[in-house]
Structure formats: C-alpha cells, structure tokens
Enzyme design. Sequence first.
Site, mmCIF file in Angstrom:
data_model
loop_
_atom_site.group_PDB
_atom_site.id
_atom_site.type_symbol
_atom_site.label_atom_id
_atom_site.label_comp_id
_atom_site.label_asym_id
_atom_site.label_seq_id
_atom_site.Cartn_x
_atom_site.Cartn_y
_atom_site.Cartn_z
ATOM 1 N N GLY A 159 -3.972 8.518 1.303
ATOM 2 C CA GLY A 159 -3.417 7.718 2.389
ATOM 3 C C GLY A 159 -4.275 7.332 3.268
ATOM 4 N N ASP A 210 0.083 3.844 1.144
ATOM 5 C CA ASP A 210 -0.380 4.408 2.548
ATOM 6 C C ASP A 210 0.575 4.288 3.748
ATOM 7 O OD1 ASP A 210 -2.488 5.235 1.030
ATOM 8 O OD2 ASP A 210 -3.694 3.671 1.814
ATOM 9 N N THR A 236 0.857 -1.240 0.059
ATOM 10 C CA THR A 236 -0.038 -0.007 0.118
ATOM 11 C C THR A 236 1.050 1.115 0.010
ATOM 12 O OG1 THR A 236 -1.320 1.752 1.281
ATOM 13 C CG2 THR A 236 -0.324 -0.311 2.513
HETATM 14 O O1 F6P Z 1 -5.053 2.674 -0.253
HETATM 15 C C1 F6P Z 1 -4.410 3.166 -1.320
HETATM 16 C C2 F6P Z 1 -5.042 4.375 -1.956
HETATM 17 O O2 F6P Z 1 -4.358 4.779 -3.046
HETATM 18 C C3 F6P Z 1 -5.835 5.414 -0.972
HETATM 19 O O3 F6P Z 1 -4.452 6.255 -0.649
HETATM 20 C C4 F6P Z 1 -6.673 6.167 -1.706
HETATM 21 O O4 F6P Z 1 -7.512 6.668 -0.807
HETATM 22 C C5 F6P Z 1 -7.325 4.921 -2.492
HETATM 23 O O5 F6P Z 1 -6.448 3.816 -2.564
HETATM 24 C C6 F6P Z 1 -7.973 5.204 -3.660
HETATM 25 O O6 F6P Z 1 -8.451 4.083 -4.215
HETATM 26 P P1 F6P Z 1 -9.144 4.129 -5.867
HETATM 27 O O7 F6P Z 1 -8.056 3.727 -6.606
HETATM 28 O O8 F6P Z 1 -10.077 3.009 -5.769
HETATM 29 O O9 F6P Z 1 -9.548 5.512 -6.063
#
Ligand code: F6P
Length: 361
Positions: free
Chosen positions: A187, A144, A142
């Site tokens: 994040g 994050d 991740t």
């Molecule tokens: O968990 C990783 C992440 O990039 C977060 O930081 C973010 O909120 C989310 O995924 C975004 O997800 P998606 O690609 O579904 O918009």
Amino acid sequence: MGPVAAKRIGIINSGGDCAGLNAVIASAVKAGIPMGYEFIGFEKGWEGLLSPMKFRQLDIPSVAGISYLGGTILGTVNKGRFGAKGGVGEKKRIPEEILAEAKANLQSINCEGLIVIGGDGTLTGASQLAELGVNIVGVPKTIDNDLGATDRTFGFSTAVQIVVDALDRIHTTASSHGRVIFVETMGRHAGWIALRAGLAGGANAILLPEFPFRVEDFVDFLHARHSDTGSSVVMVAEGAKIRDQVVGRHNTETEIQLGGAANRLMDDVERLCPGEFEMRGAVLGHIQRGGTPNAADRMLAKAYGVAAINAYDRGEFDRMVCYRHLGMETVPIHEAVATLKRVTPAELEYTTAKQLGVFIH
Ligand code: F6P
C-alpha cells in the site's frame, strides 16, 4: 478511393503490475479497432519506447482470452530511464533528451499517440511527454488505490480479497496457539488495503501510515485483549510509521522499497514486555499483486480500457480517465497525480472499525 488507413496508437503499461492490466489492454484494443485504430504494445514499460524500441502488434486475436489473466502480457518495470519518482514519493524531471527520444521514436513508426496505464510515477512521466505535444490518455493503475482523482483503481479489490483470505487463515492459527500474529500488507504511503482488508477480515488492530501511534498504547491494548481472549491478529500497513519512521530500503534511482514494519513492531513489543506475548509475523508481499483479477476489478479494468479509447477519440489528451460517481470522467494528468489519496478519520471503514473496538489511531 481505397480504405482509410487506421490510426496507430501505442499502449504502455509501466510500474508495478496489477491484477486487471490485461483486461484494460484487451478492452482498449477490442473497442478501438472498430473505431478505426490500430494498436501496438510497447514492452517493459517506457523502456520499450526508448531505443532500441521493443513493441508488438496488438490485434483482436492477440488480446483474446487474456482479460482474466493476472500480470501483463507486455511485461513491465518500475525503474529505468523514464523514472519520474524517487525516494519517498518525490517527483523527478525526466531528462529532456529522453523525452525527445521517446517522441522521435513514436514519429518514426507513425504512432500518433499513447494510452499509458500507470500509477502516479508513470503518469508523471506521461504528463512530461504530453508537454512536448504527444497525444496521451492516462489510465490509473495501482493496487494501492491512492490516486486522488479517482474513486477506485483496478487491482485494489483483488488485493483486498487476497488479504482477507489470508486473515481468515491467520485467525484460526492465532487463536489455536494464543499468539499475536502481525500481517503486513502493501500500500506504500496509504493505508487503504490494510484498512479495508483489516476491517473485513476482523483484524483486532489496524496500523496505518496515516495514523502514527505509540507502541506503549498498542501494548496496553494487547494486554487488555489477552487477559480476555488470549490471541490477536494485527494488520500492519507496510508504510505504518513504527518509531516515527517508515521502514524500508532507500535507493537513489527508484522509490523507497518498503517492508519490515511488522518485524520492527514485534521487536518493539518484545523490548517493552519481554517474553509476554508469543508473536509471529506474515508478510503477504507480492501475493497481493499476482494472480487473477476478481470480478469487480475485471469489470472496472474493462470500463477503463473502453473509456480510454473513447477519451482518445474525443481528443482529450494529457488527461487521465477516472472512475467517479459510478461513471467514467477525465481529468488533467497533472491534477490526477498532484495529490496522494490517503485515509482520513472520516472514512466509513475507519469510523466503523473504531466503533467496533479495533485498535486504530
Ligand atoms: O505501488 C504498488 C506496490 O505494490 C506497493 O504497494 C509496494 O510497496 C510496491 O509496489 C512494491 O514494489 P516492487 O514490486 O518494486 O517491490
């Protein structure tokens, strides 16, 4: 006696993509083939393992030259039948028939186990499948950096660098115009990207999910700065609580989709002191996740790939490899996903920023 048949292992990555994923895949395959394993890669996360299965052979030529590439050659999704997380981080039980189907499908193609690369949602699902006796080794993934059991996840360092590069550009335009520019980072519910990038990139305020603040105090801070320097750069983590709420779109099937914190804060500042500050916002979004992994993330991702096949070979199943104390260890997956790692006031980045006069509560 003929040659011993290779043991077949599947690789799955699921959830949001992350710089360094391809390096994990390539390294597990390159290290594992000489150890007597053969690899297949399931496509589009867990969906590729459920019927109708979609997978491909991963041999040395097919993973050559991919480690520096962003994204994942296997494709990925962060929704679907194997979803183990919803709302604001709530864990869900995957239906028994889905877990049973995944196990039966693996058996039907003589696949004796899995390396599963994912964040807490993916690994929560992996742990539920491991309870049925499937051999699984997890790899944390991740941007994050919010998984409790590991000091670092790959993709984080690249995301931080991308934000710092953006801040360098934002500073010059903010100061030229005497503006307040709000830069929103990813994040989720942890402020690691915003904290580290905000400090490195010289943000004047860093607003994190972990530290609720009063907009009135923030406005006082802006007043003091602007009587002095006339411009500010504000780092806003997407999970920062503005008006005590996380801003995002709820969806019944997947996790809350965050975004909009910077805009909401600009509205609040405008309400408190109309016309006083010229404000602009920049949401960095998926720029933070895409593109080439930096050197630190490639290095970490390669070490994770090798550590994963080694852990598999030792029979350390239902465990996740983790980077701790500058080396690789393993922990039970359920333990790894039990706690979200969040920023605390003890963090070196936090105390440093505070002493440098950054608005961080
Ligand atoms: O968990 C990783 C992440 O990039 C977060 O930081 C973010 O909120 C989310 O995924 C975004 O997800 P998606 O690609 O579904 O918009």
